[in-house]
Design a protein around this motif. Structure first.
Motif, PDB file in Angstrom:
ATOM      1  N   GLN A 250       0.687  -1.054   0.308  1.00  0.00           N
ATOM      2  CA  GLN A 250      -0.285  -0.288   0.689  1.00  0.00           C
ATOM      3  C   GLN A 250       0.845   1.404   0.226  1.00  0.00           C
ATOM      4  OE1 GLN A 250      -2.354  -0.462   3.495  1.00  0.00           O
ATOM      5  NE2 GLN A 250      -3.270  -2.175   3.334  1.00  0.00           N
ATOM      6  N   TYR A 251       1.760   1.189  -1.212  1.00  0.00           N
ATOM      7  CA  TYR A 251       2.537   2.502  -1.291  1.00  0.00           C
ATOM      8  C   TYR A 251       2.315   3.304  -2.423  1.00  0.00           C
ATOM      9  CZ  TYR A 251       5.965  -0.286   2.281  1.00  0.00           C
ATOM     10  OH  TYR A 251       6.248  -1.270   3.421  1.00  0.00           O
ATOM     11  N   HIS A 252       2.693   4.822  -2.446  1.00  0.00           N
ATOM     12  CA  HIS A 252       2.813   5.279  -3.700  1.00  0.00           C
ATOM     13  C   HIS A 252       3.199   4.827  -4.729  1.00  0.00           C
ATOM     14  CE1 HIS A 252       5.022   7.351  -0.521  1.00  0.00           C
ATOM     15  NE2 HIS A 252       5.549   7.567  -1.817  1.00  0.00           N
ATOM     16  N   SER A 253       4.945   4.123  -4.918  1.00  0.00           N
ATOM     17  CA  SER A 253       5.569   3.465  -5.696  1.00  0.00           C
ATOM     18  C   SER A 253       5.203   1.776  -6.045  1.00  0.00           C
ATOM     19  CB  SER A 253       6.543   3.433  -5.354  1.00  0.00           C
ATOM     20  OG  SER A 253       7.220   4.922  -5.070  1.00  0.00           O
TER      21      SER A 253
ATOM     22  N   PHE B  45       5.621  -1.798  -6.797  1.00  0.00           N
ATOM     23  CA  PHE B  45       6.952  -2.945  -6.519  1.00  0.00           C
ATOM     24  C   PHE B  45       6.504  -3.882  -7.590  1.00  0.00           C
ATOM     25  CE2 PHE B  45       7.844  -0.484  -3.414  1.00  0.00           C
ATOM     26  CZ  PHE B  45       9.038  -0.184  -2.731  1.00  0.00           C
TER      27      PHE B  45
ATOM     28  N   LYS C 171      11.988  -1.224  -7.998  1.00  0.00           N
ATOM     29  CA  LYS C 171      10.762  -0.260  -7.336  1.00  0.00           C
ATOM     30  C   LYS C 171      10.585   0.971  -8.381  1.00  0.00           C
ATOM     31  CE  LYS C 171      10.141   3.179  -4.219  1.00  0.00           C
ATOM     32  NZ  LYS C 171      11.354   4.583  -2.901  1.00  0.00           N
TER      33      LYS C 171
ATOM     34  N   ALA D 268       0.344 -13.039   1.742  1.00  0.00           N
ATOM     35  CA  ALA D 268      -0.413 -12.300   1.943  1.00  0.00           C
ATOM     36  C   ALA D 268      -0.164 -10.517   3.125  1.00  0.00           C
ATOM     37  CB  ALA D 268      -2.040 -13.018   2.546  1.00  0.00           C
ATOM     38  N   ASP D 269       1.123 -11.688   3.664  1.00  0.00           N
ATOM     39  CA  ASP D 269       1.906 -10.874   5.075  1.00  0.00           C
ATOM     40  C   ASP D 269       2.558  -9.518   4.104  1.00  0.00           C
ATOM     41  OD1 ASP D 269       3.930 -11.169   4.474  1.00  0.00           O
ATOM     42  OD2 ASP D 269       3.954 -12.683   6.350  1.00  0.00           O
ATOM     43  N   ASN D 270       1.958  -9.440   3.415  1.00  0.00           N
ATOM     44  CA  ASN D 270       3.272  -8.447   2.106  1.00  0.00           C
ATOM     45  C   ASN D 270       4.651  -8.306   2.446  1.00  0.00           C
ATOM     46  OD1 ASN D 270       1.396  -7.669   0.772  1.00  0.00           O
ATOM     47  ND2 ASN D 270       0.820  -5.841   2.429  1.00  0.00           N
ATOM     48  N   GLU D 271       5.506  -9.017   3.450  1.00  0.00           N
ATOM     49  CA  GLU D 271       6.591  -9.312   4.055  1.00  0.00           C
ATOM     50  C   GLU D 271       7.175 -10.324   3.052  1.00  0.00           C
ATOM     51  OE1 GLU D 271       8.209  -9.252   8.174  1.00  0.00           O
ATOM     52  OE2 GLU D 271       6.378  -7.441   8.081  1.00  0.00           O
TER      53      GLU D 271
ATOM     54  N   ASN E 138      13.408  -8.274   2.651  1.00  0.00           N
ATOM     55  CA  ASN E 138      14.168  -7.632   2.950  1.00  0.00           C
ATOM     56  C   ASN E 138      15.582  -8.584   2.996  1.00  0.00           C
ATOM     57  OD1 ASN E 138      12.813  -6.013   3.152  1.00  0.00           O
ATOM     58  ND2 ASN E 138      12.091  -6.225   4.862  1.00  0.00           N
TER      59      ASN E 138
ATOM     60  N   THR F  66      -5.456 -14.713   1.443  1.00  0.00           N
ATOM     61  CA  THR F  66      -5.796 -14.268   2.553  1.00  0.00           C
ATOM     62  C   THR F  66      -4.819 -14.390   3.416  1.00  0.00           C
ATOM     63  OG1 THR F  66      -7.187 -14.915   2.159  1.00  0.00           O
ATOM     64  CG2 THR F  66      -7.740 -12.858   1.949  1.00  0.00           C
TER      65      THR F  66
ATOM     66  N   PRO G 161      -1.606 -15.744   5.470  1.00  0.00           N
ATOM     67  CA  PRO G 161      -0.268 -15.747   4.597  1.00  0.00           C
ATOM     68  C   PRO G 161       0.763 -17.189   5.409  1.00  0.00           C
ATOM     69  CG  PRO G 161      -0.140 -14.802   7.011  1.00  0.00           C
ATOM     70  CD  PRO G 161      -1.898 -14.792   6.401  1.00  0.00           C
TER      71      PRO G 161
END
Lengths: 619, 432
Positions: B91-94, B96, B109, B168-171, B187, B218, B220
């Motif tokens: 949920q960022y403005h860029s 990915f 990105k 679903a955890d976006n990580e 990361n 939905t 993770p």
């Protein structure tokens, strides 16, 4: 371009850069100028270097210009590569003084705030750390409005949820010093985070709850416990994970009689949780939790959970429970250990997962002192013997580390019949690391078994390692002999070790001839004077004509260690002579080391003659 | 009810897209081509006709994601061809995006970078002209779309990567090859968790390989993977860290009567996906499409012989090796329809509920995209067929827009976008 390159080398080459004087000379101004210019260089390596040296730039600019010019300019770097943003975040954490002291921290924080809302979590984490750091340099009570504004700016970041995460981790650090109305505001904010739609925000809130619990009673207890219970029910297990940390925090600060109702509900739900990682978290922290509770509570509530963890269907949970078992047993009375925990551990000794068995053998013997000799004999010894026969060396090795505990409880003789073959087998393992670990444990064994039986069983083995093909083994063997000499005495060493050790001087390979030279240096401090003067020194002096320079300079090095222990002046003179001879060696290294040792030997000789002179006077 | 589709956009791309991948995210379509490039299309603004919005895309940008490399250890060439693309739901403005070729996964990105021109440098006039230190000035220019490489993830796959899917955890995300499913933290690129690692003693004995893998939309902790033996395994990591102890098999027992020389090849699932509501899984093998209810693992709720017309031609297809073609499947946002490609420039849209299907073709000479075939399970006993058979023109990728009735279809070097419109569907297909 040419000038640029030259200064480039100056700046990049000298690390750390020398301090800038009050009146910087021409060249250092140019170097700083280059650092500034490189902040926006196209080459990311140069940018990174400039950012790393940002404090030098700030020093030369002074606080005023740092605030008004440098910091705004740094905002242009907040869309750079991750590494540069991380470094920038880190460097700015130490910028309080450089930007004019605590009064101006909030000018400084602007850049960090932008970084704290970055899309990359690594950048965010560093910026949050630095924000905490700079906030800790100011008196919070005097800057309440600024801090509140900072937190609100983060929290209301319109572009993404990341600001909320930053805010949740920062505010526990300044909450205490804020006024009551601000505190109320933050409490409300945190409550919103706990119910946020975004999982990451809830996770961050759950993670930071433990810090807030630490602030009770300044942070309302009822609020904290409500939030705790709220997180316990979260549908995402990685939000729930951190409840275990919060639980621990609650145990530390709220008396159990008051908190028992909801804590026990949580513990129960943890044990029954479908997610094994949740059970893992609790099993991992069970010792720390036990430390905060009284023995009755542990026996009636935690013991059952722990036994369940030992029998968990998930191997990771069994492993962590087995690892914690020795520590946890300290809170349990002997009979319960025997009745409840040991049967569960017994099943683990034949578990199909290697890491479960390994964890068990690491902690098993530490339980022995807790249940006394009879219990150990009956329950732990059979398990010990099972594990000792395990196929996997990883499982067998840790058992030896705690042999002393077993010895205290039942005496080593009781199972030396089983132990000796097991150790011999490990000592001949094909993997040299296994062998090395065994060697490291032998001194413990020597202490337990005593001189006689140890020499009979392992004496030969200890010496045989001295000509192992792997240097690391030879080195360990030497260290082992040193330890053994300390434990079993110099007589033992002179009788059993030295003859074999010194026989290596005849070896055809010079690498093996070095072994006794290294060993002697280690052993000398623990040998008797007689042994040194009659055996060691003649042995060393014998070899000074060796054809390999490495041997010769190692003798020189060795003599330096030995010399202070020699009290016989004619022998000392012989040493000095030998070193004089070596000092004129054609080999450079031999020359170097002998001349160094010569000074030491000379000194010793001088002291000896002084002593002799003094004693003459006395007479 | 089957929608009627209307072709709205068609693009030709220099490189061929066959065997590569595309992915839609709200207002963007990304297409990866054989040359390792990612081409982005952006949804055009303000094209609404009456009440129904028409979704149209325009060329937006492109960048080079992968270059061909040489693996010195195995002395093989690693192609730059993009195997998978996955937009991230952050949920960022860029934006990915994960992209992968056979071996290396990259996290990109994509954002509007402000062009900054720096002037007033200290050493502009040479070292001698330097009087005092000054901070350079920045002149801001327009914004430029930039793709910035954030991380690359490599050295964790022995075989070719066939799937990428975000958690679903976006990580986290998973990547799968023939024998392994790896779970990565976005990361961390020096550590990986091998969730599935099929032990192989002898390379020649491999009888079952992983053909695709995907995370639950939905939850993770749940992911699934499909195999060449026609099974889908659903694993829940909360239950156990060993995948074989926590998985449920969705598989039909082998029918020994129907077994023939080709059954092993055509039973291999080429692609499987979750529906958006996470209640169903759609799978595609060479001939059939199946719908599995997650709560029912014994029999599929729909087992449609969609490409039954291929059955008679299996020998020819085997000769020409077309029998090994992999067709993907994609679910509609309402979880009711699936789209999957076939030969002769055509693709099928299937209704999960009735088992009815419509066949469309993605070519330039059919701008209205009137259906070239229709099939209704209840009314017609006549099997689905294609008007012509051209095995060199196949559509392997077709994917549904994540939240509206639009489909993007890649055919050779062309991208087609089809819009669904319910009103017209009722008018033109009165018999359904």
């Amino acid at each position: 371009m040419c000038i640029r390159d030259r200064y480039q080398r100056r700046v990049h080459g000298i690390q750390p850069f020398r301090k800038i004087m009050a009146t910087p000379d021409k060249t250092s101004i140019q170097a700083i100028a280059l650092l500034i210019d490189d902040l926006k260089n196209e080459d990311s390596k140069k940018r990174l270097n400039s950012v790393k040296n940002l404090s030098l730039i700030a020093q030369s600019l002074g606080p005023e210009r740092t605030r008004t010019e440098l910091l705004p300019f740094l905002m242009e770097l907040t869309d750079d590569d991750d590494e540069i943003m991380i470094t920038l975040g880190e460097v700015l954490g130490g910028f309080t003084e450089l930007s004019g002291g605590p009064a101006h921290v909030f000018t400084l924080s602007r850049t960090l705030e932008t970084l704290a809302c970055a899309e990359e979590s690594t950048v965010r984490d560093q910026a949050i750390e630095s924000l905490k750091k700079i906030i800790s340099t100011v008196k919070i009570s005097e800057h309440q409005t600024e801090i509140m504004e900072l937190l609100k700016r983060l929290s209301n970041n319109p572009e993404s949820f990341t600001g909320k995460i930053a805010c949740a981790s920062i505010f526990p650090h300044c909450y205490m010093q804020l006024s009551a109305s601000f505190q109320q505001e933050l409490i409300g904010l945190f409550r919103l985070y706990a119910k946020d739609e975004c999982i990451q925000v809830r996770k961050s809130a759950s993670m930071n709850l433990k810090h807030l619990i630490g602030l009770i009673p300044k942070y309302p207890e009822a609020e904290a416990t409500t939030l705790f219970q709220h997180f316990c029910k979260d549908e995402q297990d990685f939000v729930r994970f951190y409840c275990v940390d919060s639980l621990l925090a609650i145990c530390k600060i709220i008396p159990f009689s008051k908190s028992s109702a909801y804590l026990l509900t949580f513990i129960k739900s943890c044990v029954e949780d479908k997610a094994w990682r949740m059970r893992f978290m609790l099993a991992d922290k069970i010792v720390e939790i036990s430390k905060c509770l009284d023995h009755d509570t542990i026996a009636s509530h935690l013991l059952g959970c722990f036994v369940a963890f030992l029998q968990d269907p998930e191997s990771e949970v069994r492993t962590i429970a087995a690892t914690r078992s020795a520590e946890f047993c300290k809170f349990i009375d002997g009979s319960s250990i025997i009745k409840k925990i040991l049967p569960a551990l017994k099943k683990l000794s034949t578990d199909s997962f290697v890491h479960v068995r390994k964890a068990l053998s690491e902690s098993l013997l530490q339980i022995a002192p807790l249940i006394g000799g009879v219990g150990t004999n009956e329950h732990i010894l059979p398990m010990f013997l099972t594990l000792l026969k395990d196929d996997n060396t990883e499982v067998r090795l840790p058992l030896l580390k705690n042999l002393e505990e077993l010895n205290k409880a039942v005496g080593i003789e009781a199972m030396s019949a089983n132990l000796v073959p097991a150790i011999t087998q490990l000592a001949n393992d094909k993997k040299w690391r296994v062998k090395m670990t065994i060697i490291d444990y032998l001194p413990i064994l020597a202490k337990i078994m005593g001189e006689g039986s140890f020499t009979d069983r392992f004496g030969g083995m200890c010496l045989s390692w001295l000509d192992d093909n792997i240097y690391a083994i030879r080195e360990s063997a030497m260290k082992n002999l040193q330890q053994l000499t300390i434990i079993l005495g110099s007589k033992w060493a002179e009788k059993n070790v030295l003859p074999k050790l010194l026989s290596y001087q005849m070896h055809t390979n010079y690498l093996f001839r070095m072994t006794p030279l290294f060993a002697v240096q280690m052993l000398v401090p623990h040998l008797s004077q007689e042994g040194i003067e009659k055996i060691i020194v003649p042995f060393m002096l014998n070899q000074i004509a060796d054809k390999v320079p490495n041997i010769r300079f190692n003798i020189a090095k060795g003599l330096k260690v030995v010399a202070p222990y020699v009290k016989n002046s004619s022998l000392q003179t012989a040493i000095t002579k030998a070193l004089t001879q070596l000092s004129s060696d054609p080999d450079l290294d031999v020359k170097y080391f002998s001349s160094k040792s010569y000074t030491v030997a000379q000194q010793c000789l001088l002291t000896l003659s002084k002593l002799a002179y003094l004693s003459l006077i006395h007479i | 009810v089957i929608f009627f589709f209307k072709q709205k956009t068609a693009y030709e791309i220099a490189q061929r897209l066959v065997g590569s991948e595309m992915c839609i995210r709200d207002s963007y379509i990304s297409v990866g081509d054989k040359g390792g490039r990612i081409i982005l299309f952006k949804r055009a603004q303000g094209t609404s006709k009456g009440s129904s919005k028409i979704i149209d895309y325009g060329y937006f940008n492109e960048f080079q994601s992968h270059e061909s490399e040489f693996d010195e250890l195995k002395s093989t060439e690693i192609e730059e061809k993009i195997n998978r693309i996955e937009w991230l739901n952050r949920q960022y403005h860029s934006l990915f995006m994960l992209t992968t070729n056979d071996k290396k996964i990259k996290l990109w990105k994509i954002f509007n970078k402000e062009e900054k021109k720096v002037y007033g440098l200290n050493l502009e006039g040479g070292a001698k002209a330097l009087k005092s230190l000054k901070i350079p000035k920045v002149k801001k220019g327009g914004k430029v779309v930039t793709a910035q490489l954030k991380k690359s993830f490599q050295n964790a796959h022995d075989y070719h990567i066939n799937s990428l899917s975000q958690c679903a955890d976006n990580e986290h995300f998973l990547s799968a090859d023939d024998l392994r499913v790896n779970i990565w933290n976005m990361n961390i690129n020096n550590e990986v968790y091998s969730a599935v690692d099929v032990p192989v003693e002898n390379k020649d004995d491999i009888s079952e390989v992983i053909t695709s893998a995907s995370f639950h939309p939905t939850d993770p902790n749940i992911f699934m993977f499909s195999s060449s033996k026609g099974a889908i395994k659903l694993c829940d990591f909360r239950v156990n860290s060993q995948y074989d102890k926590c998985s449920m098999d969705y598989c039909l027992p082998e029918d020994s009567q129907k077994k023939n020389f080709f059954s092993e090849i055509i039973n291999s699932i080429s692609y499987a996906c979750f529906t958006k509501n996470a209640n169903y899984m759609f799978s595609r093998d060479y001939i059939t499409v199946k719908t599995w209810d997650l709560r029912k693992n014994k029999t599929p709720v729909l087992n449609l012989k969609l490409c039954g017309y291929l059955e008679r031609k299996l020998c020819d297809l085997y000769e020409s090796e077309n029998i090994f073609d992999k067709f993907e499947i994609s679910a509609s946002p309402d979880s009711q329809y699936m789209v999957t490609g076939t030969y002769s420039d055509s693709f099928h849209v299937v209704d999960r509920l009735g088992g009815s299907a419509v066949t469309l073709s993605a070519t330039f000479d059919n701008p209205k995209a009137s259906p070239i075939g229709m099939y209704n399970n209840e009314l017609e006993k006549k099997p689905i067929t294609l008007p012509t058979f051209d095995f060199s023109h196949k559509i392997q990728q077709a994917c549904w827009h994540p939240n509206s009735q639009a489909i993007a279809v890649a055919n050779y070097n062309c991208l087609f976008v089809f819009n669904g419109s319910q009103a017209q569907a009722q008018h033109l297909l009165p018999f359904i």
